[in-house]
Design a protein around this motif. Sequence first.
Motif, PDB file in Angstrom:
ATOM      1  N   ASP A   1      20.390  24.366  -8.776  1.00 56.94           N
ATOM      2  CA  ASP A   1      20.334  22.808  -8.264  1.00 56.94           C
ATOM      3  C   ASP A   1      19.079  22.557  -8.039  1.00 56.94           C
ATOM      4  OD1 ASP A   1      22.954  22.796  -7.967  1.00 56.94           O
ATOM      5  OD2 ASP A   1      23.154  23.819  -6.012  1.00 56.94           O
ATOM      6  N   LYS A   2      17.837  23.182  -7.705  1.00 51.91           N
ATOM      7  CA  LYS A   2      16.516  22.859  -7.450  1.00 51.91           C
ATOM      8  C   LYS A   2      16.113  22.024  -8.989  1.00 51.91           C
ATOM      9  CE  LYS A   2      12.049  24.828  -6.357  1.00 51.91           C
ATOM     10  NZ  LYS A   2      11.116  24.126  -7.436  1.00 51.91           N
ATOM     11  N   GLU A   3      16.319  22.779  -9.914  1.00 56.45           N
ATOM     12  CA  GLU A   3      15.916  22.182 -11.180  1.00 56.45           C
ATOM     13  C   GLU A   3      16.317  20.748 -11.360  1.00 56.45           C
ATOM     14  OE1 GLU A   3      15.814  23.372 -16.014  1.00 56.45           O
ATOM     15  OE2 GLU A   3      16.756  24.793 -14.660  1.00 56.45           O
ATOM     16  N   LYS A   4      17.623  20.582 -11.138  1.00 58.71           N
ATOM     17  CA  LYS A   4      18.357  19.277 -11.520  1.00 58.71           C
ATOM     18  C   LYS A   4      17.731  18.321 -10.323  1.00 58.71           C
ATOM     19  CE  LYS A   4      22.703  20.773 -12.951  1.00 58.71           C
ATOM     20  NZ  LYS A   4      24.297  20.933 -12.809  1.00 58.71           N
ATOM     21  N   LYS A   5      17.501  18.723  -9.053  1.00 57.82           N
ATOM     22  CA  LYS A   5      16.868  17.730  -8.161  1.00 57.82           C
ATOM     23  C   LYS A   5      15.626  17.321  -8.350  1.00 57.82           C
ATOM     24  CE  LYS A   5      20.468  18.926  -4.710  1.00 57.82           C
ATOM     25  NZ  LYS A   5      20.775  19.216  -3.362  1.00 57.82           N
ATOM     26  N   ASP A   6      14.780  18.618  -8.967  1.00 55.72           N
ATOM     27  CA  ASP A   6      13.483  18.167  -9.042  1.00 55.72           C
ATOM     28  C   ASP A   6      13.015  17.005 -10.346  1.00 55.72           C
ATOM     29  OD1 ASP A   6      12.568  19.893  -7.016  1.00 55.72           O
ATOM     30  OD2 ASP A   6      12.033  21.596  -8.592  1.00 55.72           O
ATOM     31  N   LYS A   7      14.055  17.210 -11.179  1.00 59.34           N
ATOM     32  CA  LYS A   7      14.101  16.326 -12.544  1.00 59.34           C
ATOM     33  C   LYS A   7      14.300  15.071 -11.905  1.00 59.34           C
ATOM     34  CE  LYS A   7      15.917  15.490 -17.003  1.00 59.34           C
ATOM     35  NZ  LYS A   7      16.988  15.859 -18.029  1.00 59.34           N
TER      36      LYS A   7
ATOM     37  N   ALA B   1       0.908  -1.142  -0.112  1.00 51.79           N
ATOM     38  CA  ALA B   1       0.062  -0.188   0.058  1.00 51.79           C
ATOM     39  C   ALA B   1       0.914   1.424  -0.089  1.00 51.79           C
ATOM     40  CB  ALA B   1      -0.830  -0.054   1.093  1.00 51.79           C
ATOM     41  N   GLY B   2       0.194   2.470  -0.151  1.00 53.69           N
ATOM     42  CA  GLY B   2       0.979   3.465  -0.165  1.00 53.69           C
ATOM     43  C   GLY B   2       1.337   3.890  -1.441  1.00 53.69           C
ATOM     44  N   GLU B   3       1.824   5.536  -1.391  1.00 54.02           N
ATOM     45  CA  GLU B   3       2.244   6.005  -2.777  1.00 54.02           C
ATOM     46  C   GLU B   3       3.409   7.132  -2.382  1.00 54.02           C
ATOM     47  OE1 GLU B   3       0.412   9.309  -5.927  1.00 54.02           O
ATOM     48  OE2 GLU B   3      -0.776   8.148  -4.616  1.00 54.02           O
ATOM     49  N   PRO B   4       4.384   7.075  -3.204  1.00 56.52           N
ATOM     50  CA  PRO B   4       5.699   8.042  -3.032  1.00 56.52           C
ATOM     51  C   PRO B   4       5.016   9.369  -2.963  1.00 56.52           C
ATOM     52  CG  PRO B   4       5.765   6.982  -5.188  1.00 56.52           C
ATOM     53  CD  PRO B   4       4.619   6.515  -4.329  1.00 56.52           C
ATOM     54  N   PRO B   5       5.922  10.192  -2.317  1.00 56.67           N
ATOM     55  CA  PRO B   5       5.517  11.511  -2.006  1.00 56.67           C
ATOM     56  C   PRO B   5       5.466  12.345  -3.735  1.00 56.67           C
ATOM     57  CG  PRO B   5       7.165  11.217  -0.297  1.00 56.67           C
ATOM     58  CD  PRO B   5       7.207   9.940  -1.422  1.00 56.67           C
ATOM     59  N   LYS B   6       4.263  13.071  -3.519  1.00 62.53           N
ATOM     60  CA  LYS B   6       4.409  13.792  -5.104  1.00 62.53           C
ATOM     61  C   LYS B   6       5.172  15.006  -5.148  1.00 62.53           C
ATOM     62  CE  LYS B   6      -0.569  12.580  -5.486  1.00 62.53           C
ATOM     63  NZ  LYS B   6      -1.948  13.089  -5.485  1.00 62.53           N
ATOM     64  N   THR B   7       5.590  15.528  -4.417  1.00 68.96           N
ATOM     65  CA  THR B   7       6.789  16.790  -4.321  1.00 68.96           C
ATOM     66  C   THR B   7       7.643  16.508  -3.384  1.00 68.96           C
ATOM     67  OG1 THR B   7       5.389  17.960  -2.454  1.00 68.96           O
ATOM     68  CG2 THR B   7       4.729  18.479  -4.527  1.00 68.96           C
ATOM     69  N   ARG B   8       8.845  17.298  -3.666  1.00 65.97           N
ATOM     70  CA  ARG B   8      10.160  17.136  -3.079  1.00 65.97           C
ATOM     71  C   ARG B   8      10.159  18.354  -2.050  1.00 65.97           C
ATOM     72  NH1 ARG B   8      15.350  19.195  -3.594  1.00 65.97           N
ATOM     73  NH2 ARG B   8      14.490  20.647  -5.320  1.00 65.97           N
ATOM     74  N   LYS B   9      10.783  18.167  -0.873  1.00 63.71           N
ATOM     75  CA  LYS B   9      10.899  18.938   0.148  1.00 63.71           C
ATOM     76  C   LYS B   9      12.245  19.845  -0.227  1.00 63.71           C
ATOM     77  CE  LYS B   9      11.212  20.252   4.898  1.00 63.71           C
ATOM     78  NZ  LYS B   9      11.093  19.675   6.129  1.00 63.71           N
ATOM     79  N   PRO B  10      12.462  21.179  -0.790  1.00 57.55           N
ATOM     80  CA  PRO B  10      13.631  21.640  -1.051  1.00 57.55           C
ATOM     81  C   PRO B  10      14.642  21.768  -0.015  1.00 57.55           C
ATOM     82  CG  PRO B  10      11.706  22.999  -1.912  1.00 57.55           C
ATOM     83  CD  PRO B  10      11.137  22.136  -1.035  1.00 57.55           C
ATOM     84  N   GLU B  11      15.921  21.552  -0.165  1.00 58.14           N
ATOM     85  CA  GLU B  11      16.752  21.953   0.942  1.00 58.14           C
ATOM     86  C   GLU B  11      16.972  23.364   1.153  1.00 58.14           C
ATOM     87  OE1 GLU B  11      20.334  19.644  -0.582  1.00 58.14           O
ATOM     88  OE2 GLU B  11      19.459  17.999  -0.746  1.00 58.14           O
ATOM     89  N   LYS B  12      17.524  23.646   2.410  1.00 57.30           N
ATOM     90  CA  LYS B  12      17.809  24.898   2.846  1.00 57.30           C
ATOM     91  C   LYS B  12      19.003  25.606   2.258  1.00 57.30           C
ATOM     92  CE  LYS B  12      18.844  27.552   7.250  1.00 57.30           C
ATOM     93  NZ  LYS B  12      19.267  27.360   8.542  1.00 57.30           N
ATOM     94  N   ASN B  13      18.757  26.778   1.657  1.00 57.62           N
ATOM     95  CA  ASN B  13      19.497  27.731   0.673  1.00 57.62           C
ATOM     96  C   ASN B  13      19.868  26.905  -0.409  1.00 57.62           C
ATOM     97  OD1 ASN B  13      19.767  29.567   3.026  1.00 57.62           O
ATOM     98  ND2 ASN B  13      21.426  28.334   3.736  1.00 57.62           N
ATOM     99  N   GLU B  14      18.699  26.198  -1.113  1.00 59.80           N
ATOM    100  CA  GLU B  14      18.885  25.771  -2.337  1.00 59.80           C
ATOM    101  C   GLU B  14      19.206  26.307  -3.416  1.00 59.80           C
ATOM    102  OE1 GLU B  14      17.085  21.509  -3.294  1.00 59.80           O
ATOM    103  OE2 GLU B  14      15.839  22.855  -4.192  1.00 59.80           O
TER     104      GLU B  14
END
Length: 376
Positions: A318-324, A301-314
Amino acid sequence: MSRKQFLLILAVLAVLAAAAGGVALSDRSTWSSADARAGQKALPGLKISDVAEIAIRDASGELHLRRGSSGWTLRERADFAADTDRVAVMLVKLAEMKVVQSEPLVESQRARLELVEPKDKAAGAGTAVELKDAKGAVLGRLLLGKKIMKGSAMASLGRPEADATGRYLVAGGDPTLVLAVGDPLLEAEAKPRDWLVKDLLRVESTKTVTSSKGWTAARNTEGMDWKLAGSGQTPDLQKATDLASSLGWVNLVDVVADPAKADTGLDHPVTIQAQTFDGLKYTLRIGKQVDSSYYLRIAVAGEPPKTRKPEKNEKAEDKEKKDKAFEEQRKKLLEKVEREKKLEPWTYLVAKTSLDPLLRDRAQLMPEKKKPAKKT
């Protein structure tokens, strides 16, 4: 067709080409010099894409493989998934193998060559292989007989004294002619468990493991040590590691064809629940032991998170790469969960050694107490 299957087929074709040229027919010394069938395919005109059902019958029993919208399944195991690679290998061999030699089949030699139809455990029984299309029409039939053996140069290193290099067979079109081919067709056996997909379950990134025996082991991050919930006690490091390892490598022994007729013990199971850092929940119900395996049922059961929690001072780049990367990983997880949820209808037999670490009680998870040194 996947790249892996394509490369597998190329490898099989290469082996077939080499085997056809080097097969030694030591059991038959009087083959005709003029041979009209030599070099021809044993099943001419067979198209792999047309095959929708494979029936294999030998002295031990029979099995039926069927191709459906989700791939190949095994009828004798409640239509559980068959090993697609093994099916592909055998079909390529059947479609491409060529006759090395042929000769009229003398009836008195049929049993010696193991070319008797496999009925009622007859002496000298062979292995019948029948291929059908989606409408049930027979595409080809073979009766596989005795394997052709050749002395092994590796016998001194623990290998058998002889290796199988070919096989005698009768093709459906002419039951009075015995053919020799340059492949032993070792895959063609009516042993259902050998045709099953053995890679059953892979629980990754385990966060907590809870047992109906009254304990929960947890960790806050994947790199942290495990703790026993509610006490702050630290379990034995190796035993805690074994919990995640067992869940991460659940291999199949067999599928129970008719669980209602078996004393599985799943009405009073030991229940193991595992939660992952990806938001997934796995429930394993472990029943009685039979030989060196346990009965097992699985629920996911369950589902992986739909969104990523950004890191502090990201940073923005870097955000674009990590989101992809997050989206790609989430897509893989969703495919994995969809595949694993399909495991729920069946009852399995899983190796005892792989589940034993999950069946420990709380006291058995703790480090062993050191015995006091003897006074001198």
